[in-house]
Design an enzyme around this catalytic site. Structure first.
Site, PDB file in Angstrom:
ATOM      1  NE  ARG A 163     -24.189  24.139 -84.846  1.00  0.00           N
ATOM      2  CZ  ARG A 163     -23.492  24.671 -83.843  1.00  0.00           C
ATOM      3  NH1 ARG A 163     -23.675  25.930 -83.513  1.00  0.00           N
ATOM      4  NH2 ARG A 163     -22.608  23.957 -83.182  1.00  0.00           N
ATOM      5  CB  SER A 221     -30.229  21.116 -73.052  1.00  0.00           C
ATOM      6  OG  SER A 221     -31.496  21.549 -72.577  1.00  0.00           O
ATOM      7  CG  ASN A 251     -25.391  28.468 -74.136  1.00  0.00           C
ATOM      8  OD1 ASN A 251     -25.844  27.344 -73.936  1.00  0.00           O
ATOM      9  ND2 ASN A 251     -24.094  28.698 -74.199  1.00  0.00           N
ATOM     10  CE1 TYR A 252     -25.408  28.505 -80.322  1.00  0.00           C
ATOM     11  CE2 TYR A 252     -24.299  28.661 -78.203  1.00  0.00           C
ATOM     12  CZ  TYR A 252     -24.435  29.062 -79.521  1.00  0.00           C
ATOM     13  OH  TYR A 252     -23.604  30.031 -80.031  1.00  0.00           O
ATOM     14  CE  LYS A 297     -34.923  20.639 -65.048  1.00  0.00           C
ATOM     15  NZ  LYS A 297     -34.448  21.902 -65.656  1.00  0.00           N
ATOM     16  CB  THR A 327     -34.917  27.182 -65.406  1.00  0.00           C
ATOM     17  OG1 THR A 327     -34.693  26.199 -64.396  1.00  0.00           O
ATOM     18  CG2 THR A 327     -36.153  27.992 -65.050  1.00  0.00           C
ATOM     19  CD  GLU A 331     -20.539  22.004 -74.507  1.00  0.00           C
ATOM     20  OE1 GLU A 331     -20.429  23.163 -74.944  1.00  0.00           O
ATOM     21  OE2 GLU A 331     -21.338  21.178 -74.973  1.00  0.00           O
ATOM     22  NE  ARG A 349     -20.650  32.839 -78.859  1.00  0.00           N
ATOM     23  CZ  ARG A 349     -19.424  32.680 -79.292  1.00  0.00           C
ATOM     24  NH1 ARG A 349     -18.973  31.471 -79.607  1.00  0.00           N
ATOM     25  NH2 ARG A 349     -18.608  33.707 -79.408  1.00  0.00           N
ATOM     26  CB  CYS A 350     -18.684  26.953 -73.151  1.00  0.00           C
ATOM     27  SG  CYS A 350     -19.071  25.886 -74.560  1.00  0.00           S
ATOM     28  CB  THR A 351     -16.680  28.020 -77.964  1.00  0.00           C
ATOM     29  OG1 THR A 351     -17.929  28.460 -78.510  1.00  0.00           O
ATOM     30  CG2 THR A 351     -16.722  26.529 -77.704  1.00  0.00           C
ATOM     31  CD  GLU A 385     -17.319  30.318 -68.733  1.00  0.00           C
ATOM     32  OE1 GLU A 385     -17.574  30.028 -69.908  1.00  0.00           O
ATOM     33  OE2 GLU A 385     -17.544  29.549 -67.773  1.00  0.00           O
TER      34      GLU A 385
END
Length: 471
Positions: A101, A147, A150-151, A173, A176, A246, A279-281, A373
Site C-alpha cells: 500500500r 511516526s 502501529n503503521y 524519528k 520506539t 494525528e 488503530r486510531c480509526t 480510547e
C-alpha cells in the site's frame, strides 16, 4: 538485528544502544542507536544546511533520486514486513499489505507532485492593470516526521516522501516500537545514495530524547502521529506553530435499523478488532437502540467468536498488544465497566499483553469504556433511546476523528452524517484511513491539520509569489 541512526548520509557509530522488545515473546528483537543531544543537534543542522541545494534541484530530478529509494523499498518488501511483524506483532500478511500500500502511495505522491502547478493571476478584477502574479509552491524547510508504532512503514513514508519530493529535508524519528524498521529504511536510503543530509533518521527512547528533538529551533514543520498526551506536549514546547497532528479517536458506529444486520455485524467486527484494535480509526463503540441491539449483539458475538487469536507468523486477527502496560490499561476499562454492571458477552481476560477479543454490552455513560480510547481489542455497546441521543453521545466525545452510520435510509444517513462533529463519516462501512488519496483529518483531541497525499504536499509547502509590473 542491529541498525544505526543515519545523519548526513552516514551511520552514527556510537556505542549506546536501545533494545527493542518483541511483543510476542518479550525477548529482544534487535537494537538501534541511542543518540546523544549533540548528535540530535547535528541531524537538524545538516538538514538545514542541505535544504537549499535540495530545493533548487529540479522536481523531475528529485523524483529520479527518490525513485531509487522507492525501488529499494520494493526490492526489500518481504524483509521490511518481517522486521515489522517481529517488532510490533503485526501479522506477516498485514505487514506485507502495508508495504505494498505504501509503495502505491509513493507512486501517487510522485505524480501528484507534478500537478502542483503555479497560479498565474492578474489584478484586473480589482481594477489594477499591468500586473501579472505567478505564485508557486515552495518548500517550508526542515520537516520533523514522527511516526507511531502501529503503521511504522505507511505512516512514516506518507510523511517522508511528500516532504522530500517538494524540496524539504527531513529528520525522521520513528516510534520506539518501530525503530528497527525505521532505521532499516534509513539504511536503504544510504544504498539509494540520497544526497547527504536530506534524510536523517534519529533513534532513541522517546521519553528520553523527545524534547531534544521536538524543541529544536531548526524545525519549520512537524508531522506527528501518536498519542493525545504527546501531541499536546509537543505543541507546548515546540518553537514552530506549523503542525499536522494525528492523535486518538473514539470512533462510534451508529446502527439505525435492523436491516442487513449480518452484513453490518461483519463490517463492525472487522473495523473494531483489526490489528487488535490498535488503530486510531478502529470502531470503538456501537451506538444503537435496545430493539436493534437485541438482534445485533448475537450477530456480533458470532463474528467475534470467529476471530483467530495468535502470533504474527500465523496471520491471526488478534495478536499480542504492543506491550503489557497497554494491555493493563484496557483491562482497567473493562473491569470498570464490569463493576458498574455492564455485561461481558465474550472475552474480558488477558495473559500479559495478549488480550482476548472482548464484547461488552449494556455499557452506560458513567463507564470509562464509553468515553476513553482503549486502543485494544474491546468493543462496547451502548443502548440508547433515540437517534438524537446517539448523535448527542457521539458529539459529546473529546475526540472527533471518524464515525460510521449503518442504515438503508440514505437520506437519513446523510442528514445524521452532517450532524456528527468529526473529520469523516462512513456510511454503511467501517471507519478507516484509506484510500490514501482521500483527505484524512480529525478535530478536537483527534488532531489538527489534514493528511492525504495532496494534502501532505500542500501542508509541507507554501506559496511564494513573483509579481511582474509591465507597461
Amino acid at each position: 538485528m542491529e541498525f544505526r541512526a543515519i545523519i548526513n548520509g552516514k551511520k552514527v557509530l556510537n556505542d549506546n544502544w536501545l533494545e527493542i522488545i518483541n511483543p510476542s515473546d518479550q525477548k529482544v528483537a534487535g537494537r538501534v542507536t541511542a543518540l546523544s543531544e549533540k548528535e540530535i543537534s547535528e541531524a537538524f543542522e545538516v538538514a538545514r544546511n542541505s535544504q537549499l541545494k535540495w530545493s533548487q534541484t529540479k522536481l523531475l530530478d528529485r523524483i529520479m533520486v527518490l525513485k531509487k529509494f522507492r525501488d529499494l523499498i520494493e526490492n526489500n518488501s518481504l524483509k521490511i514486513a518481517q522486521i515489522m511483524s517481529l517488532e510490533i506483532a503485526k501479522g506477516l500478511k498485514d505487514s506485507q499489505i502495508e508495504v505494498q500500500r505504501t509503495l502505491e502511495l509513493i507512486d501517487y505522491t510522485f505524480e501528484e507532485a507534478k500537478r502542483l502547478n503555479p497560479l498565474a493571476l492578474t489584478g484586473e478584477e480589482f481594477g489594477v492593470e499591468n500586473k501579472l502574479g505567478v505564485f508557486s509552491r515552495v518548500p517550508k524547510g526542515v520537516v520533523l516526521a514522527i511516526s507511531p508504532f502501529n503503521y511504522p512503514v505507511n505512516l512514516s513514508l506518507a510523511k517522508i516522501f511528500p516532504a522530500l519530493v517538494t524540496g524539504n529535508t527531513v529528520v525522521f524519528k520513528p516510534a520506539t516500537a518501530g525503530s528497527l524498521v525505521g532505521a532499516f529504511l534509513g539504511e536503504l536510503s544510504l544504498e539509494a545514495n540520497l544526497p547527504p543530509g536530506i534524510f536523517n533518521v534519529v533513534t532513541g527512547r522517546g521519553r528520553e530524547i523527545g524534547d531534544l528533538i521536538t524543541a529544536n529551533p531548526q524545525i519549520n514543520f512537524i508531522s506527528f502521529t501518536g498519542s493525545v498526551g504527546v501531541g499536546e506536549h509537543l505543541k507546548s514546547i515546540s518553537q514552530t506553530k506549523d503542525f499536522v497532528l494525528e492523535l486518538g479517536g473514539k470512533d462510534p458506529a451508529l446502527v439505525l435499523d435492523d436491516q442487513n444486520l449480518e452484513i453490518n455485524a461483519k463490517e463492525i467486527v472487522a473495523g473494531a478488532f483489526g490489528y487488535s484494535g490498535q488503530r486510531c480509526t478502529a470502531i470503538k463503540r456501537v451506538l444503537t437502540t435496545d430493539e436493534i441491539a437485541d438482534k445485533l449483539v448475537p450477530l456480533l458475538l458470532k463474528e467475534v467468536k470467529k476471530l483467530k487469536v495468535g502470533y504474527p507468523n500465523d496471520n491471526p486477527d488478534i495478536v499480542p498488544m504492543i506491550d503489557e502496560k497497554s494491555a493493563e490499561f484496557v483491562q482497567t476499562l473493562v473491569d470498570d465497566a464490569k463493576e458498574k454492571k455492564a455485561k461481558i458477552i465474550f472475552g474480558g481476560n488477558r495473559k500479559k499483553n495478549m488480550f482476548e477479543p472482548t464484547l461488552v454490552d449494556y455499557v452506560t455513560k458513567d463507564m470509562k469504556l464509553a468515553w476513553e480510547e482503549p486502543f485494544g481489542p474491546v468493543l462496547p455497546i451502548l443502548r440508547l433511546k433515540s437517534v438524537g441521543e446517539m448523535i448527542e453521545i457521539a458529539n459529546e466525545s473529546n475526540f472527533g476523528l471518524q464515525a460510521s452510520i449503518f442504515s438503508r435510509d440514505i437520506n437519513q444517513a446523510i442528514k445524521i452524517a452532517k450532524a456528527l462533529n468529526c473529520g469523516t463519516v462512513n456510511i454503511n462501512g467501517k471507519s478507516q484511513r484509506g484510500p490514501d488519496s482521500f483527505p484524512f483529518s480529525g478535530i478536537k483531541d483527534s488532531g489538527m491539520g489534514v493528511q492525504g497525499v495532496r494534502e501532505a504536499l500542500l501542508s509541507m509547502t507554501r506559496f511564494k509569489g513573483i509579481v511582474i509590473n509591465y507597461k
